[in-house]
Design a protein around this motif. Structure first.
Motif, mmCIF file in Angstrom:
data_model
loop_
_atom_site.group_PDB
_atom_site.id
_atom_site.type_symbol
_atom_site.label_atom_id
_atom_site.label_comp_id
_atom_site.label_asym_id
_atom_site.label_seq_id
_atom_site.Cartn_x
_atom_site.Cartn_y
_atom_site.Cartn_z
ATOM 1 N N SER A 481 0.837 -1.211 0.000
ATOM 2 C CA SER A 481 0.000 0.000 0.000
ATOM 3 C C SER A 481 0.866 1.253 0.000
ATOM 4 N N LEU A 484 2.612 1.856 -3.436
ATOM 5 C CA LEU A 484 1.707 2.413 -4.445
ATOM 6 C C LEU A 484 1.470 3.899 -4.201
ATOM 7 N N ARG A 485 1.291 4.280 -2.921
ATOM 8 C CA ARG A 485 1.055 5.697 -2.594
ATOM 9 C C ARG A 485 2.258 6.552 -2.949
ATOM 10 N N GLN A 487 4.658 5.874 -5.099
ATOM 11 C CA GLN A 487 4.846 5.917 -6.549
ATOM 12 C C GLN A 487 3.900 6.916 -7.195
ATOM 13 N N SER A 488 2.638 6.913 -6.772
ATOM 14 C CA SER A 488 1.679 7.863 -7.344
ATOM 15 C C SER A 488 2.040 9.294 -6.972
ATOM 16 N N MET A 489 2.533 9.485 -5.741
ATOM 17 C CA MET A 489 2.899 10.837 -5.306
ATOM 18 C C MET A 489 4.137 11.329 -6.038
ATOM 19 N N SER A 490 5.103 10.405 -6.305
ATOM 20 C CA SER A 490 6.311 10.833 -7.006
ATOM 21 C C SER A 490 6.014 11.244 -8.434
ATOM 22 N N LEU A 491 4.904 10.723 -9.004
ATOM 23 C CA LEU A 491 4.536 11.085 -10.366
ATOM 24 C C LEU A 491 3.789 12.413 -10.426
ATOM 25 N N THR A 492 3.112 12.758 -9.329
ATOM 26 C CA THR A 492 2.257 13.947 -9.354
ATOM 27 C C THR A 492 2.743 15.063 -8.437
ATOM 28 N N THR A 493 3.682 14.768 -7.551
ATOM 29 C CA THR A 493 4.110 15.744 -6.554
ATOM 30 C C THR A 493 5.577 16.067 -6.734
#
Length: 505
Positions: A481, A484-485, A487-493
């Motif tokens: 979990s 995944l969080r 990875q998603s944050m590194s793409l958008t933040t």
């Protein structure tokens, strides 16, 4: 069994005991010695130093924050070597305000002096910042060690350094750490006083001058009286100590944070712990491997301290329960005990009077049945800071009993944040800010150091998760979990987003 330090003879006796007799074990003690020797030869089939360097390179590949450096002498042999892992670098970023180091011997087959650089963590326990094996105790070797150490710690200088007073060490410190306060070990000085003068009464008076003087004038008066009493005006050691008084006399360190350290006894204590793992028969590769085992044990002990501090609430027993309850919530268990001691002392104190100023109020604090005792405490109305003449807050980082008397009189409902030293709190490794606002971020905790801290924490997680199938499943769910969080944050933040809003993590 041999890897954890059990001798071949003891291994053989244990196997005899398990199998039911010498005739049942199936081999002789000499066979055990031969197997151990052949394993050593296999491990050292190249050269010992090359195997050691290869081992350290392997450590670096598994821990991106692992650091090591070495020198080659004129005969193309391994000279000095220094190493530390990511956890050590992260601990130094947080607790590197005070360091102590000493040399110990007979820890390896080459009799190289071992230097262990230590400090104090948030549990008031010894923490390790790095290890070094030196070719000799010379100024050049110590200078190389300190320069390499600072490079590993990304240029962050300690505020204070404690050593045993070795001349070569002192010169190296004055050259490489000119801004750091250097204090000599009081335990070594006490021994030197006895050996150079040879009188127990003089040693007791010297210790009183060294540790129990209020200010510079008090020290001077006690020193003059001691010299006259024992007639040591012409003693060369006594004259030299007076010249170097700024390196050992208590009044010269009143405002300096030393974390309660006055000696290198933490180094001595760690050396005793070290003896369980190393001995003079160890080759370099074996020695470094044993140091890894030692560090794993050290981190396991710190994990237990974290657990003990995080779970359970202390039983409140002082008259200042509001302060005591807050201290139990924010301080680690070891530091809470020290805070509670000061709270208990407050019961004997009383206010003799005060003088108002524009932004401050200066209190005179007396102690019950001690008419000659008096302390001045300055209370700052804006910040709620109670600065005491005893300077316990500056030296140890916790409020003194005199400060609590003033806080109580000013109806301050909780210990002010300005009187809470972050390094002693339970959250020291999570929320610790740079010590100075003008320090660059990299001096506090760079990307590599953050990776090292996470890596050290994950090692503990590995052992805990492997204890049972249930623990393994829970750990894997959490890791999946979190991955995944992130990875998603590194793409958008972006990194700037994290700086503006750290809570996003």
């Amino acid at each position: 069994m041999h890897r954890v330090g059990i001798r071949p003879s003891q291994i053989h006796e244990y196997m005899v005991q398990c199998s039911g007799g010498y005739s049942e074990v199936g081999y002789m003690r000499r066979d055990v010695e031969n197997v151990v020797a052949s394993q050593k030869r296999k491990q050292l089939q190249d050269f010992d130093s090359e195997s050691c360097i290869a081992y350290l390179n392997g450590k670096k590949s598994s821990d991106p924050s692992f650091y090591f450096e070495y020198t080659i002498d004129d005969e193309h042999r391994l000279g000095d070597i220094f190493w530390c892992d990511g956890g050590c670098r992260a601990d130094y970023a947080i607790f590197g305000d005070v360091i102590a180091f000493d040399t110990t011997y007979r820890t390896n087959a080459y009799l190289k002096p071992l230097v262990v650089i230590v400090g104090i963590n948030h549990h008031y326990k010894t923490t390790i910042f790095g290890f070094a094996l030196l070719t000799a105790e010379t100024e050049q070797a110590y200078t190389w060690l300190l320069v390499t150490f600072l490079h590993a710690m990304e240029g962050k200088h300690p505020k204070a350094v404690l050593t045993d007073g070795d001349k070569a060490m002192r010169k190296a410190i004055s050259t490489t750490l000119p801004q750091s306060i250097h204090r000599l070990c009081c335990w070594h000085l006490e021994r030197n006083a006895q050996s150079n003068v040879g009188r127990t009464e003089f040693t007791a008076d010297f210790k009183d001058c060294m540790l129990y003087t209020k200010d510079h004038q008090d020290f001077q008066d006690k020193w003059d009286a001691m010299v006259r009493k024992h007639q040591v005006e012409s003693n060369e050691w006594v004259k030299k100590m007076y010249v170097d008084r700024n390196l050992w006399a208590e009044p010269y360190f009143k405002w300096q944070f030393l974390g309660g350290m006055r000696s290198t006894q933490r180094c001595e204590g760690f050396n005793a712990f070290l003896n369980y793992y190393v001995n003079r028969k160890l080759r370099l590769i074996e020695f470094v491997d044993q140091i890894d085992r030692l560090m794993s044990k050290q981190r396991e002990m710190e994990g237990k301290d974290d657990f003990d501090s995080s779970y359970g609430s202390p039983v409140l027993c002082t008259h200042l329960r509001q302060y005591e309850q807050q201290a139990g919530e924010i301080y680690t268990k070891s530091m809470f005990e020290k805070v509670r001691t000061e709270l208990n002392k407050e019961g004997l104190l009383f206010i003799k009077g005060y003088v108002d100023d524009i932004s401050t109020r200066t209190y005179s604090i007396g102690e019950f049945r001690k008419a000659n005792k008096e302390w001045k405490v300055v209370f700052h109305h804006q910040t709620k800071l109670a600065a005491c003449q005893c300077q316990l807050l500056e030296r140890l980082g916790i409020p003194c009993s005199h400060s609590y008397t003033v806080l109580k009189a000013e109806d301050v409902q909780s210990i002010p944040e300005c009187m809470q030293l972050m390094r002693w709190l339970k959250t020291a490794k999570i929320n610790n800010p740079p010590q100075n606002d003008d320090q660059a971020e990299k001096v506090y905790m760079s990307k590599l150091v953050r990776i090292g801290l996470v890596n050290a924490a994950c090692k503990s997680l590995q052992y805990l998760a492997g204890n049972s199938l249930k623990a393994y499943k829970e750990a894997m769910k959490g890791i999946h979990s979190l991955t995944l969080r992130l990875q998603s944050m590194s793409l958008t933040t972006t990194e700037q987003d994290f700086e503006r809003n750290p809570d996003v993590i």
